[in-house]
Design an enzyme around this catalytic site. Structure first.
Site, mmCIF file in Angstrom:
data_model
loop_
_atom_site.group_PDB
_atom_site.id
_atom_site.type_symbol
_atom_site.label_atom_id
_atom_site.label_comp_id
_atom_site.label_asym_id
_atom_site.label_seq_id
_atom_site.Cartn_x
_atom_site.Cartn_y
_atom_site.Cartn_z
ATOM 1 N N GLU A 71 9.236 -8.403 -3.325
ATOM 2 C CA GLU A 71 9.217 -9.619 -2.484
ATOM 3 C C GLU A 71 10.089 -9.429 -1.240
ATOM 4 O OE1 GLU A 71 8.161 -13.156 -3.531
ATOM 5 O OE2 GLU A 71 6.859 -12.065 -4.870
ATOM 6 N N GLU A 90 0.857 -1.191 0.000
ATOM 7 C CA GLU A 90 0.000 0.000 0.000
ATOM 8 C C GLU A 90 0.890 1.236 0.000
ATOM 9 O OE1 GLU A 90 -2.589 -0.322 3.387
ATOM 10 O OE2 GLU A 90 -3.425 -2.234 2.690
HETATM 11 C C1 LIG Z 1 8.288 -3.630 -10.052
HETATM 12 C C2 LIG Z 1 7.642 -3.901 -8.734
HETATM 13 C C3 LIG Z 1 6.680 -4.889 -8.645
HETATM 14 C C4 LIG Z 1 6.037 -5.133 -7.420
HETATM 15 N N1 LIG Z 1 5.061 -6.098 -7.343
HETATM 16 C C5 LIG Z 1 4.358 -6.254 -6.188
HETATM 17 C C6 LIG Z 1 3.247 -7.164 -6.128
HETATM 18 O O1 LIG Z 1 2.934 -7.859 -7.092
HETATM 19 N N2 LIG Z 1 2.527 -7.216 -4.963
HETATM 20 C C7 LIG Z 1 2.837 -6.468 -3.867
HETATM 21 O O2 LIG Z 1 2.154 -6.578 -2.847
HETATM 22 N N3 LIG Z 1 3.904 -5.596 -3.899
HETATM 23 C C8 LIG Z 1 4.659 -5.470 -5.034
HETATM 24 N N4 LIG Z 1 5.709 -4.584 -5.088
HETATM 25 C C9 LIG Z 1 6.009 -3.765 -3.917
HETATM 26 C C10 LIG Z 1 7.284 -4.187 -3.192
HETATM 27 O O3 LIG Z 1 7.112 -5.432 -2.597
HETATM 28 C C11 LIG Z 1 7.627 -3.070 -2.204
HETATM 29 O O4 LIG Z 1 8.044 -1.954 -2.959
HETATM 30 C C12 LIG Z 1 8.698 -3.469 -1.239
HETATM 31 O O5 LIG Z 1 8.228 -4.449 -0.359
HETATM 32 C C13 LIG Z 1 9.205 -2.276 -0.431
HETATM 33 O O6 LIG Z 1 8.150 -1.618 0.187
HETATM 34 P P1 LIG Z 1 7.968 -0.029 0.040
HETATM 35 O O7 LIG Z 1 7.971 0.289 -1.416
HETATM 36 O O8 LIG Z 1 6.807 0.426 0.818
HETATM 37 O O9 LIG Z 1 9.289 0.572 0.648
HETATM 38 P P2 LIG Z 1 9.536 0.931 2.168
HETATM 39 O O10 LIG Z 1 9.064 -0.154 3.052
HETATM 40 O O11 LIG Z 1 8.988 2.296 2.431
HETATM 41 O O12 LIG Z 1 11.125 0.960 2.216
HETATM 42 C C14 LIG Z 1 11.909 2.082 1.792
HETATM 43 C C15 LIG Z 1 13.363 1.772 2.149
HETATM 44 O O13 LIG Z 1 13.505 1.624 3.582
HETATM 45 C C16 LIG Z 1 14.062 0.354 3.883
HETATM 46 N N5 LIG Z 1 13.469 -0.173 5.111
HETATM 47 C C17 LIG Z 1 12.146 -0.235 5.429
HETATM 48 N N6 LIG Z 1 11.979 -0.809 6.633
HETATM 49 C C18 LIG Z 1 13.220 -1.143 7.087
HETATM 50 C C19 LIG Z 1 13.709 -1.769 8.279
HETATM 51 N N7 LIG Z 1 12.891 -2.216 9.243
HETATM 52 N N8 LIG Z 1 15.056 -1.943 8.422
HETATM 53 C C20 LIG Z 1 15.913 -1.527 7.440
HETATM 54 N N9 LIG Z 1 15.501 -0.926 6.294
HETATM 55 C C21 LIG Z 1 14.177 -0.734 6.117
HETATM 56 C C22 LIG Z 1 13.725 -0.522 2.690
HETATM 57 O O14 LIG Z 1 14.627 -1.610 2.563
HETATM 58 C C23 LIG Z 1 13.861 0.462 1.539
HETATM 59 O O15 LIG Z 1 15.205 0.579 1.180
HETATM 60 C C24 LIG Z 1 6.390 -4.353 -6.273
HETATM 61 C C25 LIG Z 1 7.395 -3.374 -6.375
HETATM 62 C C26 LIG Z 1 8.005 -3.142 -7.574
HETATM 63 C C27 LIG Z 1 9.070 -2.060 -7.644
#
Ligand SMILES: Cc1cc2nc3c(=O)[nH]c(=O)nc-3n(C[C@H](O)[C@H](O)[C@H](O)COP(=O)(O)OP(=O)(O)OC[C@H]3O[C@@H](n4cnc5c(N)ncnc54)[C@H](O)[C@@H]3O)c2cc1C
Length: 406
Positions: free
Chosen positions: A384, A141
């Site tokens: 993932e 989300e």
């Molecule tokens: C091309 C693509 C396809 C995707 N397909 C799907 C899909 O089919 N279904 C689905 O549900 N999602 C999907 N995603 C979403 C993806 O799983 C998320 O982008 C990912 O899990 C990261 O979440 P976020 O974008 O909210 O980043 P955030 O959680 O906001 O993270 C931002 C940064 O902070 C770091 N971070 C966050 N928390 C911590 C912590 N506790 N300790 C250390 N570092 C941390 C992260 O590693 C990252 O570098 C997709 C994303 C992309 C780019």
């Protein structure tokens, strides 16, 4: 005992998919990247060949629910091993085209894991249609990605329906899907115990695709955002049924995580496939284009770089195969799946960078496929579960193990 010797069946599947990647996927990859979509005629062709997201031909049980139980001649489950072998080979062809192949995709595992027999039949039956069909997995989300526990999409029970409200973003194949597995909370105050997994058909009133993301890499793969605005689904679409969640408190959350235990090695294998292609492109380019007075392997910088690339990819593959083998053997593999994903995501990115560097300016040219590998591979360290999150999971398990020993 882990045995890395491929069976005849595994070799045949790998070789078939290598042929498929080379003759069917690679020729359309550049055009698909330019268009930001896969030519529709391609899906029909693929469907006719019996290849789905799981990348296992139908005659060995691939596609839909059947993919859960592929066994080798000794009767051992080999679904996960086959999936990683197949995914590496196909991603070597082109990753964006591969993750757009028709089939249940990431939506499949939650249905297989906790769906009732009636739900499995109802939701997987759509893949028997002549036309290609997709499903998707919708967890992320705008405010919750890594922090899966923080999802805000709500599900309110009203009589025999659930009413869903929220936004899901970055969902692979989320718009073209016939249905999405949507994770929502029935009560935010319960935290993870309030999580539920619903199958939401895309033609339900209140389901609306709001955006298709434009990306640096994997451009041909559809990444969608959608809103659920008072979207009603029958209570029968709650995966596993009500009693399932009463029995197992955090089941919705656990299902989401268990999905990753089988899919993270597959995603990692795709990263290795892309990087292997980049390494081969670079080595081939050097062989063909450098006006050297000695054979290429005699140049120490090139030799060392190629050796480093090969070593890292082989090490990643071994971690991946171990995680897949454990999943097939029914052993808990969360730590090993995270290790495979963390390592492969990082080294695949490194290898693609090295491939570009080895080729000099040509490596950055749109005329050469290696720049596409460089763009495509980065996301394998993000979706993932990001590399950072994988390292959090691994370190937590290390401390847990120390706690158990102490
Ligand atoms: C091309 C693509 C396809 C995707 N397909 C799907 C899909 O089919 N279904 C689905 O549900 N999602 C999907 N995603 C979403 C993806 O799983 C998320 O982008 C990912 O899990 C990261 O979440 P976020 O974008 O909210 O980043 P955030 O959680 O906001 O993270 C931002 C940064 O902070 C770091 N971070 C966050 N928390 C911590 C912590 N506790 N300790 C250390 N570092 C941390 C992260 O590693 C990252 O570098 C997709 C994303 C992309 C780019």
């Amino acid at each position: 005992m882990i045995d890395f010797t491929l069976t005849e069946q595994q070799k045949n599947i790998r070789d078939f998919l290598h042929w498929f990647a080379e003759t069917e996927i690679r020729p359309i990859a550049r055009e698909a990247d330019r268009l930001g979509d896969v030519p529709p005629g391609f899906f029909k062709k693929v469907k006719a060949m019996g290849i789905s997201m799981e990348a296992i031909p139908k005659d060995v049980g691939g596609e839909g629910e059947g993919a859960g139980e592929v066994k080798d001649r000794r009767g051992q489950r080999q679904t996960n091993r086959l999936s990683v072998i197949a995914s590496e080979e196909m991603a070597w062809g082109d990753p964006a085209v591969v993750i757009t192949l028709p089939g249940p995709g990431l939506g499949g595992p939650p249905v297989r894991l906790i769906g009732t027999p009636e739900q499995k039949e109802r939701f997987f039956s759509v893949f028997r249609a002549e036309e290609p069909r997709w499903a998707a997995y919708a967890m992320t989300e705008p405010e919750a990605g890594s922090d899966v526990a923080g999802i805000r999409t709500t599900a309110r029970k009203e009589g025999d329906v659930y009413v869903l409200n929220g936004t899901k973003t970055f969902i692979t194949n989320g718009a073209r899907a016939s249905w999405n597995v949507v994770f929502a909370t029935v009560d935010k105050s319960l935290g993870r115990a309030g999580h539920r997994a619903f199958v939401v058909e895309n033609d339900r009133p209140g389901f609306k695709v709001t955006r298709i993301m434009k990306k640096m890499g994997l451009r041909a793969s559809e990444t969608a955002e959608f809103v659920l605005d008072d979207c009603e689904v029958p209570a029968d679409n709650l995966l596993g049924g009500e009693e399932h969640y009463q029995r197992q408190g955090k089941e919705g959350f656990k299902v989401a995580m268990a999905t990753f235990d089988s899919t993270r090695p597959v995603v990692a294998a795709m990263g290795v496939g892309i990087a292997r292609a980049a390494m081969e492109y670079a080595a081939d380019y050097l062989k063909q284009n450098l006006m050297l007075d000695r054979p290429v392997p005699a140049y120490s910088r090139i030799r060392e770089t190629l050796a480093e690339m090969k070593r890292k990819l082989d090490a990643a593959r071994l971690l991946i195969w171990r995680a897949a083998w454990m999943a097939d053997a029914g052993l808990p593999n969360s730590r090993e799946a995270a290790m495979a994903k963390a390592y492969a995501g990082r080294v695949a990115t490194d290898v693609c960078t090295l491939a570009v560097e080895l080729m000099g300016p040509e490596g950055a040219s749109r005329d050469h496929p290696v720049e596409k590998c460089f763009r495509d591979v980065k996301v394998y360290d993000i979706f993932e579960g990001t590399g950072e999150i994988m390292r959090v999971i691994i370190s937590r398990r290390v401390f847990q193990a120390l706690g158990e020993a102490g």
